[in-house]
Structures are given as C-alpha cells and as structure tokens.
Enzyme design. Sequence first.
Site, short mmCIF file in Angstrom:
data_model
loop_
_atom_site.label_atom_id
_atom_site.label_comp_id
_atom_site.label_asym_id
_atom_site.label_seq_id
_atom_site.Cartn_x
_atom_site.Cartn_y
_atom_site.Cartn_z
N CYS A 2 0.85 -1.19 0.00
CA CYS A 2 0.00 0.00 0.00
C CYS A 2 0.88 1.25 0.00
CB CYS A 2 -0.93 0.12 1.20
SG CYS A 2 -1.95 -1.32 1.47
N ARG A 27 3.13 0.24 -5.29
CA ARG A 27 3.03 -0.44 -4.00
C ARG A 27 1.71 -1.20 -3.82
NH1 ARG A 27 6.74 1.23 -0.50
NH2 ARG A 27 5.48 0.41 1.20
N TRP A 75 -3.13 -2.46 -1.47
CA TRP A 75 -2.93 -3.86 -1.85
C TRP A 75 -3.58 -4.65 -0.73
CZ3 TRP A 75 -0.48 -8.27 0.08
CH2 TRP A 75 -0.29 -9.30 -0.85
N ASN A 101 -0.69 1.51 6.11
CA ASN A 101 0.00 0.51 5.30
C ASN A 101 0.56 -0.52 6.27
OD1 ASN A 101 1.73 -0.89 3.57
ND2 ASN A 101 3.34 0.66 3.71
N GLY A 102 0.11 -1.77 6.16
CA GLY A 102 0.61 -2.80 7.08
C GLY A 102 -0.52 -3.71 7.54
N GLU A 488 14.81 -16.55 -13.67
CA GLU A 488 14.38 -15.15 -13.75
C GLU A 488 13.53 -14.92 -15.00
OE1 GLU A 488 14.11 -12.74 -11.89
OE2 GLU A 488 14.11 -10.95 -13.12
N LYS A 492 9.68 -13.56 -14.95
CA LYS A 492 9.24 -12.36 -15.68
C LYS A 492 8.00 -12.67 -16.50
CE LYS A 492 10.79 -9.85 -14.08
NZ LYS A 492 11.79 -9.89 -13.04
N GLU A 495 4.85 -13.31 -14.19
CA GLU A 495 4.26 -12.21 -13.43
C GLU A 495 3.61 -11.15 -14.29
OE1 GLU A 495 6.86 -9.92 -10.88
OE2 GLU A 495 8.50 -10.09 -12.28
N HIS A 511 14.95 -35.35 -15.86
CA HIS A 511 14.47 -35.96 -14.61
C HIS A 511 12.99 -35.64 -14.36
CE1 HIS A 511 18.47 -37.30 -13.57
NE2 HIS A 511 18.91 -36.11 -13.94
N LYS A 610 4.88 -3.75 -5.85
CA LYS A 610 6.34 -3.64 -6.00
C LYS A 610 7.09 -4.00 -4.71
CE LYS A 610 10.01 -2.33 -8.30
NZ LYS A 610 10.50 -3.33 -9.27
O1 M6R Z 1 12.41 -5.20 -3.27
P1 M6R Z 1 12.91 -6.62 -3.28
O2 M6R Z 1 14.05 -6.81 -4.21
O3 M6R Z 1 13.22 -7.13 -1.91
O4 M6R Z 1 11.70 -7.46 -3.83
C1 M6R Z 1 11.76 -8.85 -3.91
C2 M6R Z 1 10.65 -9.39 -4.76
O5 M6R Z 1 9.39 -9.04 -4.24
C3 M6R Z 1 10.73 -8.88 -6.20
O6 M6R Z 1 11.96 -9.17 -6.77
C4 M6R Z 1 9.61 -9.52 -7.06
O7 M6R Z 1 9.83 -10.87 -7.20
C5 M6R Z 1 9.54 -8.82 -8.42
N1 M6R Z 1 8.17 -8.54 -8.75
C6 M6R Z 1 10.10 -9.62 -9.52
O8 M6R Z 1 10.02 -8.98 -10.74
#
Ligand code: M6R
Length: 615
Positions: A2, A27, A75, A101-102, A488, A492, A495, A511, A610
């Site tokens: 948030c 956020r 969020w 936020n929390g 990675e 990508k 997500e 395997h 984020k």
């Molecule tokens: O801010 P951070 O690097 O600690 O965040 C970690 C993950 O939440 C972040 O890398 C997330 O997986 C991204 N959306 C990936 O693109």
Amino acid sequence: MCGIVGYIGHRDAYPIIIKGLQRLEYRGYDSAGVALYDGNSINLSKTKGKVDDLKSKSESTISLKGSLGIGHTRWATHGVPNDVNSHPHLSNSGELVIIHNGIIENYDSIKKELIKRGYTFHSDTDTEVLVNLIEEVKNQEGVKLGKAVQIALNQVVGAYAIAVFDVKKPDEIVVAKLGSPLAIGIGQDEFFIASDASPFIEFTNNAMYLEDEEMAIIRLGKEIKLRKIKDDSVVYPNIKELQLNIEEIEKGGYDHFMLKEIYEQPRAILDTYRGRLLADKGLIKMAGVDENIEKFLNANRIIIVACGTSWHAGLVAEYIFEDLARIPVEVEYASEFRYRNPVITDKDVLIAISQSGETADTLAAIKLAKEKGAFVFGVCNVVGSSISRETDAGAYTHAGPEIGVASTKAFTTQITVLTLIALKLAKEKGVFSQSKYHEFLTELENIPSKVEKVLLSNALVEQVAAVYKDATNCLYLGRGYNFPVALEGALKLKEISYIHAEGYPAAEMKHGPIALIDEHMPVFVIATKKGHYEKVVSNIQEIKSRKGKIIAIVTEGDEMVRDLADHVIEVPETFESLTPLLTTIPLQLLSYHIALMRGCNVDQPRNLAKSVTVE
Ligand code: M6R
C-alpha cells in the site's frame, strides 16, 4: 504494501495527493481513496480500482477544497478490494480519519472489545479497528490525538505506517511507523507524508524517514515532534537532503516504466560501478566492503537471503563468489530462512539483497542473523530504505528508481555489485593474479556497451514474442551461471503475462520436465559459448527430438545452435561469469512484448505490488 500520502500546508492538498498516489501505485493498486478537510468537514472518496478511477469518482462527487488531506492506494490484506474496504477510514464519531500501510495482527480481539463498547464497523479491515481504538483511547483517557495514537499503538501487534488527523484539530497530522516505510517531506510552512519521497520530490528535497517504533506530530508552524512509541522518549529529527530528481521517476517518453527500465540498464550498470571500479589502477573501492574486509575474508561462509528476482541475483552471486573468490555460499529464500531455525554464528556473513529495501521477509531474516551475531551486509537500491538502515554495512546498486513491478535493472545492477565484491575478495585472498583481476575489471567496463548491443535485438525479440504470445506453458533452461537467468526469465513471463512458465537447470530436464515437451511447448534455452555449451547443445537435441520449439540465446556467430533452434537471439561474447548481465536482457524484452500483445498491464500486473512489506 500500500502507498500512503498526506499533505498539510498552504497549497491545495488534492492534486498533490492524487499525483503522489499515482507515483506510489507500484506499492499496490486494487483500490484507492482520499480524505480532504475543507475547513468544516471531511470529504471522503474511495473506490475499488486504480488511482485514475478514484480521480474520476472524487472529481464528480466531492468538494476538492482543502489544504489538509490524506490518500491511500491499497494492496488488499484484510477484506476484498471494494469501495468500503478502501482507505481512508473514519472513526465512529466521524472525527478521526486514518490511512494505514501494514497489518494489525490482533485486530480481531480489539474489534470484539470495541463492539462490546458500542462501536460499529462497516468494513472488514484491520485499519477501521485501529482508528476506532485510537478514538476510544482519546475519549476514555481524555488525551490529545498524538497521545491517543501512542497508547493505541502500544496495544496493537503488527506492522504499520499510519497517518491520522482529527477534524477538531485540523492543524496537525500524526504519523507512526513500525515495519512499513514512512517519509516526511519538509517544505516552507508545509509538510508532506508518503511511503517514499517520490510524491513530494518536486516540492522539497528536505526529508526525514521515521525509524521503526517512532511517531511524529506534524503541526503547522511548529517543529516536528518525534517520539518513541514505546517509552515516549524524545527523538531528534534527522533531516536529509535527497538526491532524487523528478525526471528519474517519470516515463521519459517510453510507453511503460518496465521498457524504460530495461533500456536504462547500460546506464544503470555503469552507475553501479562508477567510482568503485578503477580498472586503470587495478582497484575496486567499496567503502562498505573495505571497512569490513576482515569480516568477509574470515567468514566461514556467506549466506545470501532475498526474495523473488533479488533471490535470483543471489543465486548468480553464489556461482560468482564460489567460482571467483572460493568462498562457500548458501542462498536462501528470506521467508524460509527466518522460520527454519537456521544455524548462524558470528563467523557468518549474511548478505541481504533487496531492490526496495523494504521486503518484510528479508528484513526479518536480517534481524534474526544480527541477533545470532552474524555480520549483515545489504545490497539495496532504495537509498535510506529500512534494509539499508538495518544492516551493519552495505552497497547501494544506484540503479535509480525502479517503478515497474517486474524487476529488471535491479537484477542486473545487483549482479554488478555482487560481482565487484567477489572480485575484490578474490584479489584480497590471492585467488586472482593481478593480470586476471585486471582482465576482469576491463571486461566489466565493457558490459554497458554490450548490453546496448543486446538491446538492438528488440525488434527480433518482438517477432519471437508474436509467435509464442498464445502459449499456455513455457520452459526456460540454462546451466551454471545461466540457470538463475532461466528462473528469472520464467518469473518475468509469469508475473506480467500470466503464462505458466518454469525455469530449470538444463540437465534436470530429463528428470521430469521433459515429459511436458511436445510440439506446443516453447523452450527458451540459454546456450552461450562458455557455459557448458556442448552439454546444453545435447539438451537442445533432446528437446528437438520431442518436437519442442526452441528459442535459444546464443553467443554472437554461433552456428551449431542456429542449425537446431527455431529462433536464435545473439548476445556478445563475454566472460562466463558476466553472461547473466547479457542473457537476461532478451528474456526481459520477451516477457514485456508478450504481456503487451496479450493486453496485460505491464507495469501493474494483477495481484502484485512492488514492495512486499507483509510476510
Ligand atoms: O524489493 P525486493 O528486491 O526485496 O523485492 C523482492 C521481490 O518481491 C521482487 O523481486 C519480485 O519478485 C519482483 N516482482 C520480480 O520482478
């Protein structure tokens, strides 16, 4: 998660809050709201959806007057995203209004107690419970808002960054923080409150960040009063001049932040090593490492903790540290590490990697390691973030603000920082000769221009994306340094385009995952010349014999894989340990184009945020 924004001063609060919320949408963006004090009463507007939806709603339904206001982009944690659960929340009397936020973990028991005392609740949120608890304390104890907030927060368990004001005392906002970030911008007779500095950077560079368990009473015409929530002790404000500028947080002509951030990588990598890598002098200077060099050199092992993309950067670092510096490394998901009673000693060095510097699990892992006596080093992007403050020492990535939810330049700059550290340790340990060290430093300096070259393949990647945009499953394979790149690449795609994708070490395919391969399965294979090339070529043959579609990332001039694959995307040759900095770029572009072609919201994918500031 948030985002929260607040303003008190002499300007109209509404445009500042709306623009601020738009900048904080990274956020969370499932609902939004604003509360403005117009001189007599509070005008509240809330809606499910994005800040743009809030804008349309509030501009047609409420008075936008007032120089005091708070806003929120959410969020959801407690309660589905709908208008009622959106923040701000009013207390039962309608006099107090809050953004939060929390998570308040013990909200249920407090709610039951408040219900017994006659309070009613309209939403499913923990936040509405908190604002009514503050009201109850204020009335029962006969105290002012600041004191009531303090007493109430001492009764709650959880995490928060809150801002609250009282319609009867409209010259002040009370804020508090535990576990979620809160910045205060200090202007001329005006104050700004936000989850980060981006909402107020065009108004003031002077800011302070609340520490955990601190609260502040922000009153017009007065100095900010800071207190420890627990024991009421006075804290002196640490006001800093921020270096952030407004261009850095705007799209700068790109359609999406993600694309802008992909294209920023040559500059971002250069900024990461600028002033640290002195190839001509054969030197790497990093204050955080230099000052603690003995800790690194005498470490039994390095433990890396992180989440998501940062965890993938940690996996690349495991290869780099072990291969180049011969230091044993373990890489852990912060969320697992913190709860599995790990063996940690004061001979361990823990490296925490985080773009935002606010990830709750990573922060908790850091606290645990510190308690057990480990030396904790942070690799963060956001300057002044909680992780950068919580660690014993650290190195910033200097990637500049990353707004797109999908991490791109954070990944490559994290790898750059970790490579610098590994090279430095390799040199200090005598594992590297001066000439080998020098060769590495020189090659690292070539990386930004090689990344530029990879970016030239964008049009080709777009064509490949058009072929596979309707796939329902994809496999990503790589070996050695490029196994984490496969993970990675898959993350990508998942997500931002919502296509199911799995990353695997190429040799593990036989395997199990090989059973998935048929003519409908696109397999993205990283097959650069130096990383077990022949072995990967054999894996490609295995996929081909089962009619899988092969999209290969290869070294410039490769002929063998070109003959086997359906599509090839070339990257320039470099040292094996530096290949992830190049091979990851086409995979970022690929997921970007596929997501776009599928009509997905690239910068704000569904269900994500984020910064993950909840566990
Ligand atoms: O801010 P951070 O690097 O600690 O965040 C970690 C993950 O939440 C972040 O890398 C997330 O997986 C991204 N959306 C990936 O693109």
